[in-house]
Structures are given as C-alpha cells and as structure tokens.
Scaffold this motif. Structure first.
Motif, PDB file in Angstrom:
ATOM      1  N   ALA A 312       0.373  -1.279   0.199  1.00  0.00           N
ATOM      2  CA  ALA A 312       0.110   0.298  -0.047  1.00  0.00           C
ATOM      3  C   ALA A 312       0.581   1.241   0.271  1.00  0.00           C
ATOM      4  O   ALA A 312       0.228   2.215  -0.662  1.00  0.00           O
ATOM      5  CB  ALA A 312      -1.073   0.449   1.501  1.00  0.00           C
ATOM      6  N   CYS A 313       1.551   0.991   0.463  1.00  0.00           N
ATOM      7  CA  CYS A 313       3.323   2.224   0.352  1.00  0.00           C
ATOM      8  C   CYS A 313       3.915   2.438  -0.367  1.00  0.00           C
ATOM      9  O   CYS A 313       4.758   3.468  -0.338  1.00  0.00           O
ATOM     10  CB  CYS A 313       3.419   2.416   2.183  1.00  0.00           C
ATOM     11  SG  CYS A 313       2.483   2.233   3.679  1.00  0.00           S
ATOM     12  N   CYS A 368       0.753   3.733   6.657  1.00  0.00           N
ATOM     13  CA  CYS A 368       0.097   3.807   5.172  1.00  0.00           C
ATOM     14  C   CYS A 368      -0.692   5.224   4.908  1.00  0.00           C
ATOM     15  O   CYS A 368      -0.374   5.910   3.921  1.00  0.00           O
ATOM     16  CB  CYS A 368      -0.601   2.885   4.320  1.00  0.00           C
ATOM     17  SG  CYS A 368       0.702   1.754   3.585  1.00  0.00           S
ATOM     18  N   GLU A 371      -4.310   7.117   2.793  1.00  0.00           N
ATOM     19  CA  GLU A 371      -4.837   7.235   1.809  1.00  0.00           C
ATOM     20  C   GLU A 371      -4.211   6.131   1.118  1.00  0.00           C
ATOM     21  O   GLU A 371      -2.049   5.922   1.239  1.00  0.00           O
ATOM     22  CB  GLU A 371      -4.360   8.031   0.617  1.00  0.00           C
ATOM     23  CG  GLU A 371      -5.110   8.171  -0.869  1.00  0.00           C
ATOM     24  CD  GLU A 371      -5.113   8.632  -1.646  1.00  0.00           C
ATOM     25  OE1 GLU A 371      -5.711   9.645  -1.410  1.00  0.00           O
ATOM     26  OE2 GLU A 371      -3.890   9.561  -1.738  1.00  0.00           O
ATOM     27  N   ILE A 372      -4.149   4.757   0.349  1.00  0.00           N
ATOM     28  CA  ILE A 372      -3.469   3.893  -0.287  1.00  0.00           C
ATOM     29  C   ILE A 372      -3.088   3.695  -1.505  1.00  0.00           C
ATOM     30  O   ILE A 372      -4.136   4.126  -1.723  1.00  0.00           O
ATOM     31  CB  ILE A 372      -3.961   2.318   1.080  1.00  0.00           C
ATOM     32  CG1 ILE A 372      -5.037   2.191   1.074  1.00  0.00           C
ATOM     33  CG2 ILE A 372      -3.114   2.760   2.525  1.00  0.00           C
ATOM     34  CD1 ILE A 372      -4.903   0.361   1.060  1.00  0.00           C
ATOM     35  N   SER A 373      -2.178   2.810  -1.703  1.00  0.00           N
ATOM     36  CA  SER A 373      -2.536   2.959  -3.792  1.00  0.00           C
ATOM     37  C   SER A 373      -2.188   1.070  -3.996  1.00  0.00           C
ATOM     38  O   SER A 373      -1.595   0.704  -2.822  1.00  0.00           O
ATOM     39  CB  SER A 373      -0.971   3.082  -4.261  1.00  0.00           C
ATOM     40  OG  SER A 373      -0.777   4.707  -3.648  1.00  0.00           O
ATOM     41  N   THR A 381      -1.288   5.567 -10.676  1.00  0.00           N
ATOM     42  CA  THR A 381      -0.982   4.996  -9.841  1.00  0.00           C
ATOM     43  C   THR A 381      -2.817   5.298  -8.530  1.00  0.00           C
ATOM     44  O   THR A 381      -2.751   6.595  -8.702  1.00  0.00           O
ATOM     45  CB  THR A 381      -0.171   5.349  -8.522  1.00  0.00           C
ATOM     46  OG1 THR A 381       1.002   5.293  -9.076  1.00  0.00           O
ATOM     47  CG2 THR A 381      -0.626   4.135  -7.465  1.00  0.00           C
ATOM     48  N   SER A 383      -5.524   4.613  -6.275  1.00  0.00           N
ATOM     49  CA  SER A 383      -5.436   5.179  -5.031  1.00  0.00           C
ATOM     50  C   SER A 383      -6.889   5.043  -4.008  1.00  0.00           C
ATOM     51  O   SER A 383      -7.599   5.016  -4.457  1.00  0.00           O
ATOM     52  CB  SER A 383      -4.316   5.762  -4.133  1.00  0.00           C
ATOM     53  OG  SER A 383      -4.783   6.841  -4.129  1.00  0.00           O
TER      54      SER A 383
END
Lengths: 432, 174
Positions: A312-313, A368, A371-373, A381, A383
């Motif tokens: 996620a990060c 993270c 917000e996560i990607s 990307t 997210s």
C-alpha cells in the motif's frame, strides 16, 4: 542617450528589417485565380428619397414593410414538422430569407461561419493522417483546417470558409491539390446541444475534400490544456482519440481513433484523453473543474497496462504478472488496508473481465496514512482514501495485459448515486 | 471582362509589395502574411465591381488586407505553435544600431499587442498614414485609432528603453 539609440529610431529600424517584397508566386496565384473567379455584380445605386414625407406617411410605410416581412416569416416558418434524426436538429438557424417584391439577386457570397460552429471539432480517421489516427477540424469565422488529432501545429488541409444559410463554402484550400479557388459547398447541421456537427457534401469537384470533410464531428470542449477531450457529452456512443488499450507495454505510441468506444447516458462528460488514460465524469463534477484543476471528484477512468502493487505504501508493482483478472484481484486484495468486495465476472468488449467494489480500512493500513495505493496503470497510480468507496473493473486484453476501469467517488453517497450509470458505461466499452 | 483582369493585374502588381510589407509587419509571420495578401487580393477581385469610387481603391484594398490579417491572426491563435516566425535577420538587415537584444525586446513586446493595435501601429509608423486616414481605412473612430497607437507605441518604447537602461542587480524578493 545618443541619437542612434533613440527608441523611435530603433523601432523604425526594426520595422524596416522585415521583408517588403511580395513573393512572385503569391501574385501569380492571385492573377491565375482571377481567371476563373467570378466577380460580384455591382450593387444598384439607390435613388435618393425625393418626395417629402410626413410622420404619418412614414409610420404607414414602416407598418406596410413590417407586414410584408412578418408575412414572409410566417410563410417560411410553416413548413410542417421536420423529419430526421432529432439529435442533429440544427439550432443555429439559417438566415430566414424574405423575398421582396423587387429582387436584386447578389452573387452567392458567404458570411462568417456562425459562432456556434467556430471551434475545434474531433473527427474520425481520414486518409490524410497516419493510419488509425483521428482528425480535428478547426473552424474560425473565415477559415477551416484539418489536422491529425495530435498535431495541431500543421494543417493537412486548410483554406477559407464561409457560411451561407446552412451551407458551408470552402475555398482557397492548401493541401488538397485542387487549386486555391475551387469552391466546395457542404451542408451542416448542429445538434440541439451544439456539441455534434454533421457535415454533408452538397457539391465539390475536389475529391480530397469530398473524401475528408463530410462526416460527424464532436466539439472539443476540454478544460485540460494539456490534452484534447470532449467535455460535456450528449447521450450516445463516442470514441477516444489517444488512449491505446491494446498497445503492447513498451511499444511506441501513436494516436489511434476509437481505441476505446463507450456509450454514455445524459449527464456525463469526457475530461481527459491521454495515451494511457481516458477519463469520464459526471457533468456536475465536470462543471467544477478548471484549466488549473482538471481532476473532477467523481471519475470513471480507463487505464492501460494495469498492474497490482505489492504494498500500500509503495509504487512497486507485483513481480509476477497475474495470469487472469481473478488472480489480479487476489493480488490487490493483499494490499494492507484495502478491502475487496465480492468479485463478479463478466465480459467487456468481448474480453474476460471482473469487477469488485473496494473500501479502505485505515486502521488496517498501518503506517500508510489516510490513502493507500493498490494499482498502477496508464502511468498513474490508483489509490483509495478514507471514506471512499470505489469500483474496479479489470479487463483481460491478452498480450497488452489488463485494462482497468475505475470508478472513484468522494464518498459513499456519491458512489451510490453514480454506480449504476457508471456500470452501464463501463460495460458498454470496447477496445481496439 | 478581359480588360478588367488586365487592369486588376496592373493594380496587383502596383500594390502587392506594399500590401505584403504591411501584412508581414502586422502578423510577423511570412506564411500568414502570404495568406492574408492572397485572400485580400482575391476578395478585391471578387468585389471590385462594387467599389464605387476608384479613387478610394488604395484605402479600400488596405482595409481588406487589414481584415484579412485579423482573420489570419485569429487562425494563428487557434493553431498555437503553427508559426514560421520571420527570421531575425530580415532582408533589409544592416542597420548596425539595432542589436539582437533590441530586436528580441521589440519582438517580444510586439507579440503582446493585439492585432488591432499592431495594424494601427504599422499603418502609422511604417506606411506613414495620419491617424484620421487610418481610422477611415479601418472603419474605426479616430479616438480608437489614437488610443491603439498610443498604447502600442508606449509598449514598444518601454521595451526598448528597458533594454537600454543599466541593469541593477536585485535581490530575490521575499
């Protein structure tokens, strides 16, 4: 300051630097053109009003004139209902012609192109551009030009244009090989929204123009100064002009008209079109975008070469490309903090696809943040943030990998509001 | 009709250089200037029978040219980048007093003018037309012509004077 540095002298000297001799070919072109160009008839000289006229006579005369004009308007208006495609009904009415009792017929002279037609229009592929590329048509008050969609700096065909009623006159073309004064006449009609322009051939002896000018054009009303897109859309089916969902990853990009074909209901807009991304949004959200803030809050976007991320990060894609859309969702589900809902299979554009709704659990995301990607695609990307609900479609397009269709909304209420029409749009898509 | 064409040919040959000079100066682009010249001459041929006063031919054709320049300038704005800018070293080069920096400063300032301001400036400073005649040619009030000329001249003077002024180093503004 010395005299030689006097600003006015410098300005005059600067003006003198420019050429002052007209190229011979320009002059000879004009003289050649005069051989075949008809001249307008001289206007008759109007006799001066010679008899005295009192106010009553003047009012009576004006009243008679008004009645004559009104009668003419009524006659031209009562023509019965129009027949044809309702979406292409012209809203820019051709000038109403009232035939007076005594006619001085002028030679056909064109007026300026009506303002609603002036602008940049997207057209489908034409044979004067690269294979598969789309075209753009630029209309100004007195000129037209046609370009390859991604090359507005050099016109393939251009010339003068004028309008007469619902006819478009084009002359003095460059690039059509027909001579500067071969005049072509085309009919035009504009949809009631002013966004769809239909041009049909009336008569033209220039085959390059007859092959390329007629057709349907869509108004380019993009807010994003970096690309071309259509802006607000009438309900209907549209084609992209830049995105290439079937281009192999790493291959050299070139524009392709109709890389994505999609159908929208009322109230949607196209806010971007890039080699790797096509963006749609609601008209309501599109209205809030500006040239300096082109990203709407609600987005239904298409991304090429979609690849799940490992964490996620980080923006690190998974090491092994998933073998199917189901496997891709399995990878995405491993991203910490992301919750993937039930996965549904379907077919989009004849390709195997699946979709799932996504939510974000901030507590599970750990360090993270808010917000996560979870996916890379089209150079971007993807997210998800706190409070968001999203829908992700993944489409298996074979050697070109996966195409992602991503519905992003700012909150759950927005999601519920747009998910149904967005799903209809996503499932209408086809790729080439 | 043949006589008309011959007469028109003479008029074109007599006026085309002067018209081209005006167009290149207003538009600062050779291609666009050629298009403007051609377009205005063809319009002149078509509409020549409607010219009631032959003595006004020069003013009339100049007006057609300036309007053609307006149209080309609008086209240029729409085709941003489709510009073959006139070379800095024009054919009449040799004026030693005009440095590259001067030309650059004037070029940049001139591009900030509207095409309408440029037209008045060129007709006044290059052709030498008085303001009243410019206003008549362009069909605008004399006051409008005056203000356009004033603005254009001031901008170009400022550009060149800024270039002439000694450079004073300045610190970065907070």
């Amino acid at each position: 300051m010395t005299e030689s540095r006097n600003p006015d002298r410098l300005i005059r000297a600067w003006l003198d630097l420019m050429p002052s001799e007209a190229p011979d070919r320009v002059v000879s072109d004009v003289l050649q053109a005069a051989e075949t160009t008809p001249q307008l008839r001289a206007l008759p000289r109007l006799a001066h009003w010679r008899f005295p006229m009192n106010r009553i006579t003047l009012i009576a005369g004006l009243a008679i004139l008004a009645i004559l004009i009104g009668g003419g308007l009524l006659l031209t208006t009562f023509r019965g209902p129009s027949v044809g495609n309702p979406t292409l009904a012209p809203t820019v009415s051709p000038a109403v012609v009232v035939t007076p009792a005594v006619v001085v017929t002028p030679a056909p002279t064109g007026g300026p192109i009506p303002a609603p037609l002036q602008g940049r229009w997207m057209g489908s592929h034409r044979d004067f551009v690269s294979p598969d590329a789309g075209t753009s048509l630029l209309l100004s008050a007195s000129s037209y030009s046609m370009h390859q969609s991604n090359d507005n700096t050099s016109a393939r065909v251009r010339g003068d244009a004028s309008s007469e009623g619902s006819n478009l006159h084009v002359t003095a073309a460059v690039g059509d090989g027909c001579g500067r004064l071969t005049e072509g006449v085309y009919g035009w009609s504009l949809s009631s929204s002013g966004r769809v322009l239909s041009i049909t051939l009336d008569h033209d002896s220039c085959s390059v123009r007859t092959r390329n000018i007629p057709g349907t054009y869509w108004l380019m009303a993009c807010r994003d100064p970096g690309t071309d897109c259509l802006g607000d859309l009438d309900p209907g089916t549209y084609e992209s002009q830049y995105i290439r969902p079937l281009l192999l990853d790493g291959a050299v990009w070139s524009p392709k008209f109709a890389g994505v074909t999609y159908t929208v209901p009322d109230g949607w807009a196209n806010f971007s079109d890039w080699p790797g991304v096509l963006g749609l949004t609601t008209s309501t959200d599109f209205a809030k975008t500006t040239p300096s803030n082109v990203q709407p809050r609600t987005q239904l976007s298409v991304f090429t070469h979609a690849t799940p991320l490992t964490k996620a990060c980080s923006a690190q894609p998974v090491a092994v490309t998933p073998s199917s859309v189901a496997a891709a969702f399995t990878d995405i589900d491993k991203v910490k903090g992301l919750t993937v809902g039930a996965i549904s299979s379907l077919s989009i554009g004849g390709h195997q696809a699946a979709f799932a709704d996504l939510t974000f659990d901030a507590a599970a995301a750990g360090a993270c943040g808010n917000e996560i990607s979870f996916l890379k695609g089209g150079g971007d990307t993807l997210s998800i943030g706190v409070g968001e609900r999203q829908r992700l479609y993944l489409v298996d397009v074979g050697e070109a990998g996966f195409v992602a269709i991503w519905l992003r909304t700012p909150n759950g209420a927005s999601f519920d509001q747009v998910v149904a029409p967005a799903a209809t749009i996503a499932e209408s898509m086809s790729f080439k | 009709m043949r006589g008309d064409r011959e007469a028109f040919g003479l008029l074109v040959n007599a006026t085309s250089d002067r018209m081209y000079a005006i167009a290149t100066r207003i538009l600062r682009d050779a291609d666009l200037a050629e298009d403007a010249l051609q377009s205005s001459l063809i319009t002149a041929w078509r509409e020549l029978p409607r010219l009631r006063d032959p003595d006004r031919f020069e003013a009339w054709i100049r007006r057609l040219l300036v309007h053609a320049c307006y149209a080309e300038a609008r086209r240029r704005r729409q085709w941003a980048g489709n510009v073959r800018v006139l070379p800095v070293d024009g054919p009449a080069a040799g004026d030693d007093m005009l440095s590259v920096a001067d030309r650059d400063a004037l070029d940049r300032a001139f591009r900030r003018l509207t095409v309408e301001q440029r037209a008045v400036f060129v007709l006044h400073h290059h052709i030498g037309l008085p303001l009243v005649e410019i206003a008549d040619t362009l069909g605008i009030p004399a006051g409008t012509a005056r203000s356009r000329l004033h603005y254009a001249t001031r901008l170009l003077r400022e550009a060149i004077e800024a270039d002439l002024a000694p450079v004073i180093p300045q610190g970065r503004m907070a």
